[in-house]
Design a protein around this motif. Structure first.
Motif, short mmCIF file in Angstrom:
data_model
loop_
_atom_site.label_atom_id
_atom_site.label_comp_id
_atom_site.label_asym_id
_atom_site.label_seq_id
_atom_site.Cartn_x
_atom_site.Cartn_y
_atom_site.Cartn_z
N ILE A 30 0.85 -1.19 0.00
CA ILE A 30 0.00 0.00 0.00
C ILE A 30 0.89 1.24 0.00
CG2 ILE A 30 -1.70 1.31 1.32
CD1 ILE A 30 -2.71 -1.38 2.39
N VAL A 31 0.65 2.10 -0.96
CA VAL A 31 1.42 3.33 -1.06
C VAL A 31 0.45 4.49 -0.88
CG1 VAL A 31 2.89 4.74 -2.53
CG2 VAL A 31 3.05 2.26 -2.63
N ALA A 32 0.59 5.18 0.24
CA ALA A 32 -0.26 6.33 0.51
C ALA A 32 0.31 7.56 -0.17
CB ALA A 32 -0.39 6.56 2.01
N THR A 33 -0.57 8.38 -0.68
CA THR A 33 -0.22 9.62 -1.36
C THR A 33 -0.87 10.77 -0.60
OG1 THR A 33 -0.19 8.48 -3.48
CG2 THR A 33 -0.41 10.86 -3.55
N ALA A 34 -0.22 11.93 -0.62
CA ALA A 34 -0.83 13.12 -0.03
C ALA A 34 -1.80 13.73 -1.03
CB ALA A 34 0.25 14.13 0.35
N ASN A 44 4.85 18.12 1.79
CA ASN A 44 4.55 17.57 3.11
C ASN A 44 3.25 18.18 3.59
OD1 ASN A 44 4.39 16.88 5.79
ND2 ASN A 44 6.51 17.40 6.27
N PRO A 45 2.20 17.37 3.80
CA PRO A 45 0.92 17.94 4.23
C PRO A 45 1.00 18.65 5.58
CG PRO A 45 0.80 15.54 4.17
CD PRO A 45 2.12 15.93 3.62
N GLU A 46 1.97 18.30 6.41
CA GLU A 46 2.12 18.98 7.69
C GLU A 46 2.56 20.43 7.50
OE1 GLU A 46 4.68 16.47 9.99
OE2 GLU A 46 3.08 15.02 10.36
N GLU A 47 3.27 20.73 6.40
CA GLU A 47 3.67 22.10 6.12
C GLU A 47 2.53 22.89 5.46
OE1 GLU A 47 7.25 21.87 3.80
OE2 GLU A 47 8.34 20.84 5.42
N LEU A 48 1.73 22.21 4.64
CA LEU A 48 0.59 22.84 3.97
C LEU A 48 -0.53 23.12 4.96
CD1 LEU A 48 -0.96 23.56 1.26
CD2 LEU A 48 -1.75 21.19 1.29
N CYS A 49 -0.73 22.23 5.87
CA CYS A 49 -1.88 22.27 6.77
C CYS A 49 -1.44 22.50 8.20
CB CYS A 49 -2.64 20.95 6.68
SG CYS A 49 -3.07 20.45 5.01
N THR A 50 -1.49 23.74 8.62
CA THR A 50 -1.14 24.07 10.00
C THR A 50 -2.37 24.63 10.68
OG1 THR A 50 -0.38 26.25 9.28
CG2 THR A 50 1.28 24.52 9.47
N GLY A 51 -2.87 23.91 11.62
CA GLY A 51 -4.05 24.34 12.35
C GLY A 51 -4.96 23.17 12.67
N SER A 52 -6.21 23.51 13.02
CA SER A 52 -7.12 22.45 13.44
C SER A 52 -8.58 22.74 13.10
CB SER A 52 -6.98 22.22 14.95
OG SER A 52 -7.27 23.42 15.64
N ASP A 53 -8.84 23.71 12.23
CA ASP A 53 -10.23 24.09 11.97
C ASP A 53 -10.88 23.35 10.80
OD1 ASP A 53 -10.22 25.87 14.05
OD2 ASP A 53 -9.75 27.61 12.82
N GLU A 54 -10.24 23.34 9.65
CA GLU A 54 -10.84 22.78 8.43
C GLU A 54 -9.95 21.69 7.84
OE1 GLU A 54 -13.81 23.79 7.22
OE2 GLU A 54 -14.00 25.25 8.84
N VAL A 55 -10.56 20.66 7.28
CA VAL A 55 -9.79 19.62 6.61
C VAL A 55 -9.02 20.26 5.46
CG1 VAL A 55 -9.88 17.49 5.26
CG2 VAL A 55 -11.40 17.77 7.22
N CYS A 56 -7.76 19.90 5.36
CA CYS A 56 -6.87 20.50 4.36
C CYS A 56 -6.30 19.44 3.42
CB CYS A 56 -5.74 21.21 5.11
SG CYS A 56 -4.42 21.81 4.09
N ALA A 57 -5.96 18.27 3.97
CA ALA A 57 -5.34 17.21 3.18
C ALA A 57 -5.55 15.87 3.86
CB ALA A 57 -3.85 17.48 3.00
N VAL A 58 -5.38 14.81 3.07
CA VAL A 58 -5.45 13.44 3.59
C VAL A 58 -4.32 12.63 2.98
CG1 VAL A 58 -7.95 13.48 3.98
CG2 VAL A 58 -7.06 12.64 1.80
N MET A 59 -4.00 11.53 3.61
CA MET A 59 -3.08 10.54 3.08
C MET A 59 -3.93 9.33 2.72
SD MET A 59 -0.01 11.79 3.10
CE MET A 59 1.04 10.37 2.88
N ALA A 60 -3.87 8.92 1.45
CA ALA A 60 -4.67 7.78 1.00
C ALA A 60 -4.07 7.19 -0.26
CB ALA A 60 -6.11 8.22 0.75
N GLU A 61 -4.50 5.99 -0.60
CA GLU A 61 -4.09 5.36 -1.85
C GLU A 61 -4.78 6.06 -3.02
OE1 GLU A 61 -3.78 1.00 -2.40
OE2 GLU A 61 -4.70 0.97 -0.42
#
Length: 108
Positions: A35-39, A61-78
């Motif tokens: 399984i290879v997860a993609t951002a 890196n989704p951690e750099e794109l998404c800083t905070g906790s209010d709205e969904v910004c990114a996911v890691m998935a196949e």
């Protein structure tokens, strides 16, 4: 008569061994798919984060794109094979909890 009995025993032994080999080959499992997860980033702030078509590949890196906790910004998935993520039921549940999780990233 003794030779016939020996021959029957040998044939029976070969038959049992062949059956065991066939059964072992039948039960052999396929190797696990890697399984290879993609951002994936949301295409817009108003996109529905539970819809696969709301995402596009993200190479950073989704951690750099998404800083905070209010709205969904990114996911890691196949990749489901058409340029969109495969949103599993578990991933959708993480998204719906509206808090950062292992495969869901939020921004302010």
């Amino acid at each position: 008569m003794k030779k016939i009995m020996t021959l029957i025993a040998v044939i029976l032994g070969i038959t049992v061994a062949a059956g065991a080999v066939a059964k072992a080959l039948e039960n052999k499992e396929e190797p696990a798919k890697k399984i290879v997860a993609t951002a994936w980033e949301l295409t817009s702030p108003t996109a529905d984060p539970t819809l696969e078509d709301s995402y596009q590949p993200f190479t950073g890196n989704p951690e750099e794109l998404c800083t905070g906790s209010d709205e969904v910004c990114a996911v890691m998935a196949e990749d489901r094979g058409d340029g969109h993520p495969e949103l599993t039921q578990d991933l959708i549940e993480q998204i719906n909890k509206e808090r950062p999780a292992e495969d869901v990233y939020f921004k302010d």
